[in-house]
Design an enzyme around this catalytic site. Structure first.
Site, PDB file in Angstrom:
ATOM      1  N   SER A 102       0.788  -1.238   0.000  1.00  0.00           N
ATOM      2  CA  SER A 102       0.000   0.000   0.000  1.00  0.00           C
ATOM      3  C   SER A 102       0.816   1.282   0.000  1.00  0.00           C
ATOM      4  O   SER A 102       0.237   2.373  -0.077  1.00  0.00           O
ATOM      5  CB  SER A 102      -0.949   0.012   1.203  1.00  0.00           C
ATOM      6  OG  SER A 102      -2.045  -0.839   0.969  1.00  0.00           O
ATOM      7  N   SER A 112      -5.815   3.627   4.490  1.00  0.00           N
ATOM      8  CA  SER A 112      -5.279   2.791   3.412  1.00  0.00           C
ATOM      9  C   SER A 112      -6.396   2.114   2.628  1.00  0.00           C
ATOM     10  O   SER A 112      -6.323   0.931   2.278  1.00  0.00           O
ATOM     11  CB  SER A 112      -4.308   1.742   3.969  1.00  0.00           C
ATOM     12  OG  SER A 112      -3.460   1.240   2.962  1.00  0.00           O
ATOM     13  N   LYS A 169       3.587   6.610   4.729  1.00  0.00           N
ATOM     14  CA  LYS A 169       2.619   5.556   4.405  1.00  0.00           C
ATOM     15  C   LYS A 169       3.159   4.163   4.727  1.00  0.00           C
ATOM     16  O   LYS A 169       4.317   3.860   4.475  1.00  0.00           O
ATOM     17  CB  LYS A 169       2.259   5.622   2.916  1.00  0.00           C
ATOM     18  CG  LYS A 169       1.140   4.687   2.495  1.00  0.00           C
ATOM     19  CD  LYS A 169      -0.199   5.157   3.001  1.00  0.00           C
ATOM     20  CE  LYS A 169      -1.313   4.163   2.729  1.00  0.00           C
ATOM     21  NZ  LYS A 169      -1.238   2.966   3.584  1.00  0.00           N
ATOM     22  N   LYS A 228       0.020   3.788  -2.667  1.00  0.00           N
ATOM     23  CA  LYS A 228      -0.999   4.836  -2.604  1.00  0.00           C
ATOM     24  C   LYS A 228      -0.399   6.237  -2.543  1.00  0.00           C
ATOM     25  O   LYS A 228      -1.107   7.223  -2.788  1.00  0.00           O
ATOM     26  CB  LYS A 228      -1.928   4.573  -1.427  1.00  0.00           C
ATOM     27  CG  LYS A 228      -2.818   3.350  -1.684  1.00  0.00           C
ATOM     28  CD  LYS A 228      -3.469   2.810  -0.445  1.00  0.00           C
ATOM     29  CE  LYS A 228      -4.270   1.540  -0.806  1.00  0.00           C
ATOM     30  NZ  LYS A 228      -4.557   0.701   0.355  1.00  0.00           N
TER      31      LYS A 228
END
Length: 371
Positions: A58, A114, A215, A61
């Site tokens: 993720s 997320s 992140k 992203k």
């Protein structure tokens, strides 16, 4: 242009930068790939298999958000959630078909919770489809110099042709921090928006001194992935780990190492007077030049940058305008360029009749001019 090699006070100041206390050696990390980068200069302070292509989960992203911000004109724009947007596995911001959600809410859901569902809504709105959005992601990667990256979807779920490297993800992290909206979102611990309470998965915001985001990620194949950043005493550090079972501790250890072993050093301040140039065509016999900007660089104990002053040879002719570039100040470490700034006139000088010869001869004797 000529290179001035006079023993100016500026050169002495650079060559006599204070030594800092030696730091302990680089920590051992559990990650398969890792990198620590000084965000201002791009200097790599630590790396471990940083150019090996791996799954990134993720942390993908971050690229999704960056592509959206390139194309979004209104964060308050409302987008309707379709049934197909909700058919995704993994983490979610719990969107339902028919929901009316702003782009801002989707970005918070994307980067804090997320949300794989948020990623699909954003991809459809700004790319027309997942495939169209992935093409935009790859265009952006090329623009950022992420030569070892390939994106196939906006959420980071495992798919053929979807990978990156720790080194490339550090470039992506730096680009995200330059976007004010993304930087604000990734530094937010939690927020209530549109009737939803969203919590940031990045525990470093509470665990690590100076953390400003970015992140987390996880899939079974990728393992734990993390892109983070800290600001300490004016220094921005960016860290990336891939396939790291102990990522929180590894990032903290790398930041402690980087800030101790490679502290930010100001090589020259903005407005530093560096030289005096003789002037022709004016009653003002000379003009000082100064640095347009400050230059800083992370230096290890014992490292001494070399500085070169590049200025015109001989006198400069009036009229002269303040802050107009006339030369350069360049810094080198081990033969490699590490920073530069323009040298500009510190004052404006108007054109006048030439000074009487006796005054000119006196000035030449005082300054060593006159040929």
């Amino acid at each position: 242009m000529r290179v001035w090699r006079k023993a100016l006070a500026l050169l002495a100041a650079v060559c006599l930068l204070p030594l800092h206390a030696g730091a302990a050696g680089a920590p051992a990390v559990s990650a398969a790939s890792a990198i620590l980068v000084d965000g201002e200069s791009g200097r790599v302070l630590y790396e471990k298999d940083a150019h090996v292509r791996r799954s990134i989960a993720s942390t993908t992203k971050l690229m999704t958000a960056l592509v959206v911000m390139d194309r979004c004109r209104d964060l308050g724009e409302v987008v309707e959630v379709l049934e197909e947007d909700t058919r995704t596995e993994g983490s979610s911001m719990y969107l339902r078909a028919g929901d009316q959600v702003t782009v801002e809410e989707l970005l918070y859901g994307l980067l804090l919770s997320s949300g794989n569902d948020a990623a699909l809504v954003l991809a459809r709105r700004f790319g027309g489809s997942v495939e169209g959005f992935a093409a935009l992601m790859n265009e952006k990667a090329a623009e950022l110099g992420m030569a070892d990256s390939s994106f196939a979807n906006p959420n980071g779920l495992e798919e053929e042709g979807h990978w990156s490297t720790a080194a490339d993800m550090a470039k992506l992290g730096a680009a995200c921090l330059e976007d004010e909206t993304i930087a604000k979102i990734v530094s937010t611990p939690s927020i209530s928006l549109g009737g939803r309470y969203l919590t940031n998965h990045n525990k470093l915001l509470g665990l690590c001194e100076g953390c400003v985001g970015l992140k987390t990620g996880y899939t079974e194949k990728a393992g734990r992935t993390l892109v983070s950043a800290v600001r300490r005493e004016g220094q921005l550090l960016i860290c990336v780990t891939l396939q790291d079972p102990d990522d929180w501790d590894d990032h903290i250890a790398l930041y402690d190492y980087g800030s101790a072993a490679y502290p930010r050093q100001v090589l020259v301040e903005a407005g530093a007077r560096t030289a005096t140039l003789p002037v022709t065509g004016s009653l003002v016999p000379a003009v000082e030049v100064e640095t347009a900007d400050a230059v800083a660089y992370p230096l290890a104990e014992g490292e001494r940058p070399r500085v070169e002053i590049h200025l015109p040879e001989g006198a400069v002719a009036a009229p002269l305008e303040r802050e107009v570039p006339v030369g350069e100040l360049r810094f080198y470490l081990d033969g490699e360029p590490i920073g530069r700034t323009d040298l500009v006139y510190s004052a404006s000088v108007r054109r006048d009749a030439a000074p009487p010869p006796p005054l000119r001869r006196l000035w030449d004797r005082l300054t060593g001019g006159g040929g």
